[in-house]
Write a protein that holds these residues in place. Structure first.
Motif, mmCIF file in Angstrom:
data_model
loop_
_atom_site.group_PDB
_atom_site.id
_atom_site.type_symbol
_atom_site.label_atom_id
_atom_site.label_comp_id
_atom_site.label_asym_id
_atom_site.label_seq_id
_atom_site.Cartn_x
_atom_site.Cartn_y
_atom_site.Cartn_z
ATOM 1 N N PRO A 1 0.811 -1.226 0.000
ATOM 2 C CA PRO A 1 0.000 0.000 0.000
ATOM 3 C C PRO A 1 0.839 1.268 0.000
ATOM 4 O O PRO A 1 0.432 2.284 -0.589
ATOM 5 N N GLN A 2 2.003 1.237 0.634
ATOM 6 C CA GLN A 2 2.852 2.420 0.626
ATOM 7 C C GLN A 2 3.400 2.698 -0.771
ATOM 8 O O GLN A 2 3.408 3.841 -1.238
ATOM 9 N N LEU A 3 3.879 1.646 -1.439
ATOM 10 C CA LEU A 3 4.378 1.815 -2.799
ATOM 11 C C LEU A 3 3.254 2.252 -3.736
ATOM 12 O O LEU A 3 3.454 3.114 -4.602
ATOM 13 N N ALA A 4 2.070 1.655 -3.575
ATOM 14 C CA ALA A 4 0.934 2.016 -4.418
ATOM 15 C C ALA A 4 0.551 3.480 -4.220
ATOM 16 O O ALA A 4 0.237 4.190 -5.187
ATOM 17 N N ALA A 5 0.578 3.944 -2.975
ATOM 18 C CA ALA A 5 0.231 5.345 -2.707
ATOM 19 C C ALA A 5 1.226 6.286 -3.367
ATOM 20 O O ALA A 5 0.843 7.321 -3.944
#
Length: 427
Positions: free
Chosen positions: A75-79
């Motif tokens: 989720p951090q990379l996606a954000a």
């Protein structure tokens, strides 16, 4: 040592995701110049927007990389990628907006996804057996060489043949596609902590500070490469060679870089990683000197191709050194810091080249830059070999994490690790 362990459906998914996330990054600086070049003072504004983009990378890479959590990396990379996509979309949708708004979009496009490169590289090393980490990193370098080779032509063709905004809109689409690609990859990686959690920020920061020699040498290699790229048009004019040769010559450098990355992964290489990097940097410096002094196009081309090969080897070696220099939970953050150091080195090279070209000949400017790169290389090498003592085998200095119970990239320092269980797949 072969590339067979790197061939898998998940590595293919990683490759497509990495290319989709990195191609916009490679296109951005030139695309920003094309976006505003027809406005009053367009080239100056384009340089300012490109500078804002690079500043975003320099600030965002360590800031966001330090906050990456192994247990929730996806989720951090996606954000970060989603925000970067929004930045590219803003630039492409409102090209006539006020310069301040465009600079804000450029800052967002550069800074938001800046920590993704380190996270994706860490994910890649979890997809292969530990014995194949060198080949995996060589594969990544090969892919990125291709990305940087095709991006100038792609930007120029789309901006001039379709519309100036199209390269940036394409960048927005590619980054959005890379967000979807993350769901074909593992959600994260092992943190290395006893409780399954990564350590606090200050502990991670201290570990990264101790790895400063790796970052210095990595920045030196990018500085040297940037010097060759940025001064090349002026150098060609000095030699009486058509400036139009700059494009093919830089394409040859990129091809050499990809070839060097591939060849480096084919076998084990002797010597400590730090010493190997220093030797490769000396060879690369010699190639840049030859390019600066050669009176012929063929001589410059040959020097740049060989220099590109050596530079790719330096980057792979630096990534392997980083895995030895920091604990597992700090590797992804370390990759991000190295990315920031490389961006800072490239930006500093542009400023240095601009100043030197005002007071001296292009060839002299290149030689001065080579001297600076060699000083940085010597400082990095000294920092790596400085710790007293060595392992029982005597082939690697004992650093803070040399004897830690973690999986270390095998590389040429020791025999390949057999087997392929989960313990080898963790950082």
């Amino acid at each position: 040592m072969t590339y067979r362990d790197v061939v898998s459906p998940q590595v293919l998914a990683w490759s497509l995701t990495a290319v989709a996330s990195r191609l916009p990054v490679a296109m951005a600086p030139l695309a920003l110049v094309f976006l505003v070049r027809e406005r009053p003072g367009g080239y100056s504004l384009g340089a300012i927007l490109a500078a804002a983009y690079v500043v975003g990378e320099i600030v965002g890479a360590p800031l966001l990389g330090m906050r990456l959590r192994p247990d929730r990396a996806r989720p951090q990379l996606a954000a970060g990628l989603a925000a970067g996509s929004a930045g590219f979309a803003g630039l492409g949708l409102w090209p006539d907006a006020h310069a301040a708004l465009l600079a804000a979009f450029a800052l967002l496009a550069g800074g938001a996804p800046a920590g993704v490169a380190g996270g994706l590289r860490t994910l890649l090393t979890t997809l292969v057996p530990e014995r194949a980490v060198q080949q995996a990193l060589s594969t990544e370098s090969l892919l990125m060489s291709g990305v940087w080779a095709v991006s100038p032509a792609a930007v120029t063709g789309l901006a001039l043949g379709v519309a100036p905004r199209v390269p940036l809109l394409l960048g927005a689409v590619l980054m959005a596609v890379s967000v979807a690609g993350l769901w074909f990859l593992p959600a994260g990686w092992a943190s290395g902590g006893a409780d399954g959690k990564s350590p606090a920020g200050p502990s991670r920061a201290r570990a990264l500070v101790g790895a400063w020699p790796v970052f210095v040498t990595g920045a030196a290699s990018i500085t040297l490469l940037g010097l060759a790229e940025l001064v090349l048009p002026a150098l060609l004019e000095q030699r009486g060679i058509e400036v139009g040769w700059a494009g093919p010559l830089l394409a040859g450098l990129a091809v050499g870089s990809g070839l060097g990355a591939f060849l480096y992964g084919l076998r084990a290489w002797p010597g400590r990683l730090g010493t190997r990097s220093a030797v490769l940097m000396c060879g690369m410096s010699a190639c840049v000197v030859v390019a600066a002094l050669s009176p012929t196009t063929a001589g410059i081309a040959a020097a740049l191709v060989v220099g590109g090969m050596l530079q790719a080897c330096v980057l792979v070696t630096r990534n392997l050194s980083l895995r030895e220099a920091v604990p597992p939970e700090a590797v992804a953050a370390g990759y991000s810091v190295m990315y920031a150091a490389a961006s800072a080195g490239y930006a500093a090279t542009g400023s240095l080249a601009g100043l030197l070209l005002k007071v001296t000949a292009p060839s002299t400017a290149v030689l001065a830059g080579v001297g600076l790169a060699l000083v940085l290389t010597a400082a990095g090498w000294w920092g790596e070999v400085r710790p007293a003592g060595s392992t029982a085998r005597g082939d690697r200095p004992v650093g803070r994490f040399a004897d830690a119970p973690k999986a270390v990239a095998p590389g040429p320092e020791g025999p390949p690790i057999r087997g392929g269980g989960d313990a080898e797949r963790r950082l």
